[in-house]
Design an enzyme around this catalytic site. Structure first.
Site, PDB file in Angstrom:
ATOM      1  N   GLU A   1      -9.576  12.645  11.903  1.00  0.00           N
ATOM      2  CA  GLU A   1      -8.859  11.474  12.408  1.00  0.00           C
ATOM      3  C   GLU A   1      -7.987  11.763  13.624  1.00  0.00           C
ATOM      4  O   GLU A   1      -6.984  12.496  13.540  1.00  0.00           O
ATOM      5  CB  GLU A   1      -8.002  10.858  11.302  1.00  0.00           C
ATOM      6  CG  GLU A   1      -7.328   9.564  11.722  1.00  0.00           C
ATOM      7  CD  GLU A   1      -6.695   8.823  10.556  1.00  0.00           C
ATOM      8  OE1 GLU A   1      -6.143   7.731  10.790  1.00  0.00           O
ATOM      9  OE2 GLU A   1      -6.757   9.330   9.422  1.00  0.00           O
TER      10      GLU A   1
ATOM     11  N   LYS B   1       0.845  -1.193   0.000  1.00  0.00           N
ATOM     12  CA  LYS B   1       0.000   0.000   0.000  1.00  0.00           C
ATOM     13  C   LYS B   1       0.881   1.244   0.000  1.00  0.00           C
ATOM     14  O   LYS B   1       1.942   1.267   0.622  1.00  0.00           O
ATOM     15  CB  LYS B   1      -0.921   0.037   1.220  1.00  0.00           C
ATOM     16  CG  LYS B   1      -1.755   1.324   1.312  1.00  0.00           C
ATOM     17  CD  LYS B   1      -2.606   1.396   2.560  1.00  0.00           C
ATOM     18  CE  LYS B   1      -3.316   2.745   2.648  1.00  0.00           C
ATOM     19  NZ  LYS B   1      -4.176   2.872   3.836  1.00  0.00           N
TER      20      LYS B   1
END
Length: 395
Positions: A199, A149
């Site tokens: 977040e 990723k």
């Protein structure tokens, strides 16, 4: 009731948080609002020095020096860049004012003033087509087995013929998502970092730590039925669930050595902002060492695969090769910490850096083997909407 379990007199919250929002002054103040509190700091008593020692130690030494100098409750506030070797913009203010969360202040429901008419010159860096090619190249390398990723970002540079009204911009960001994390702090000489992040990287309050990794997202829809359909689809998306699991596993691995107990839910839930749905997991733990600070925990987590990729070192190298700009504070962390080790540090996303008459907006997307250039370009475009709507740009 407050998020920390304490009862709050509703009358005491009227205007308390929004008065701090109203008092923000660019260059002279630092503002940070979270679901647990609102903070406004003025002036600078001390700056955390740059150096080779770990950041959390330099912060601890700075706060201890302030205690010895007679500051009864020193707090460090500011931003840490994506590159952990670059200088952080952290300072101990002259004065700090606290209030309950913005979301508990009824006055936050009052609308912010609409953006003034402005002719923005907008320049994407890179161009969307070039960004799509970078995504395709990352996918090609993943299929080759190089890594699993990487988070690739792009920017929009907005230039105005008029001076930027940062207090008004902060008002619009805060009132649009009052339950999130809104901030405005100096990030360098003549520069201000401001944004509305969804977040939480990590917080510590006494013997309890909380982390809330987000990964996997989809744009909201103005149509209620379509919005619900998108949320349900995100909860079942194999690609997004895999991306989220990679991040949660990394958070668990980073925090476990510091914790006596660590509770990690098996499946994610959803959180929403005005622009996006996100897969979310709330991780709760008890530190094994009561002396470990929120910032030390944050440094152990930073950067998570949600903003960098995995393996981390390989993802950093790929970002350096495929992104044609320096991230600076973007995907770093912003927040506060006190001398007891309590604090809140959030991931610096949905943000922009302001300098003179220029705003530089950032947005990124997690790229995995199943990603497509079109989907990731659209996702970053949706994430830009938080700021574009705040400045009155319709794209």
């Amino acid at each position: 009731m407050r998020p920390d379990g304490r009862l709050v007199d509703p009358a005491a919250t009227v205007g308390a948080a929004t008065s701090l929002l109203d008092a923000y002054e660019p260059g002279r103040a630092r503002f940070f609002a979270s679901p647990t509190r609102t903070l406004l700091a003025h002036g600078t008593r001390a700056e955390v020095p740059h150096g080779t020692a770990p950041l959390h130690r330099r912060v601890t030494e700075t706060l201890e020096a302030e205690l010895l100098a007679g500051n009864p409750a020193p707090v460090v506030v500011g931003a840490v860049p994506f590159d952990h070797t670059a200088p952080a913009a952290l300072a101990v203010p002259e004065a700090v004012r606290w209030a309950p969360p913005l979301a508990e202040d009824p006055l936050v429901a009052l609308p912010a003033a609409a953006p003034a008419a402005a002719d923005w010159d907008i320049r994407p860096v890179p161009e969307p087509a070039a960004y799509g090619r970078a995504v395709a190249e990352a996918v090609r390398r993943m299929k080759r087995g190089d890594f699993s990723k990487v988070v690739l970002a792009r920017t929009l540079e907005l230039r105005s013929s008029h001076d930027l009204d940062l207090p008004a911009l902060l008002q619009r960001l805060a009132r649009r998502d009052p339950a999130g994390y809104t901030f405005a702090v100096p990030s360098g000489p003549g520069r201000t970092l401001l944004g509305a992040s969804p977040e939480l990287l990590v917080s510590r309050r006494g013997g309890r730590l909380v982390a809330n990794p987000l990964a996997g997202s989809i744009p909201r829809s103005a149509d209620l039925a379509e919005d619900v359909r998108r949320a349900a689809a995100l909860l079942e998306s194999e690609k997004d669930l895999h991306e989220h699991a990679v991040v949660v596993d990394a958070v668990r691995e980073a925090l476990a050595p510091y914790c006596r107990t660590l509770d990690v839910p098996a499946r994610p839930t959803l959180v929403r902002t005005a622009a996006m749905w996100h897969l979310s997991t709330t991780v709760v733990g008890e530190p094994a060492d009561p002396a470990v600070s929120a910032l030390e925990l944050a440094c152990a987590l930073h950067p998570t695969p949600a903003v960098c990729g995995t393996p981390t070192d390989t993802a950093r190298r790929v970002i350096g090769e495929l992104e044609p700009f320096d991230r600076g504070a973007y995907t770093g962390m912003v927040g506060w910490g006190d001398a007891s080790g309590d604090g809140e540090w959030v991931v610096t996303i949905r943000c922009a850096e302001a300098e003179e008459r220029t705003l530089r907006l950032f947005a990124g997307a997690g790229v995995v083997e199943q990603s497509s250039p079109e989907a990731e370009t659209a996702e970053t475009g949706a994430k830009f909407q938080t700021f574009l709507q705040a400045v009155g740009v319709d794209q």
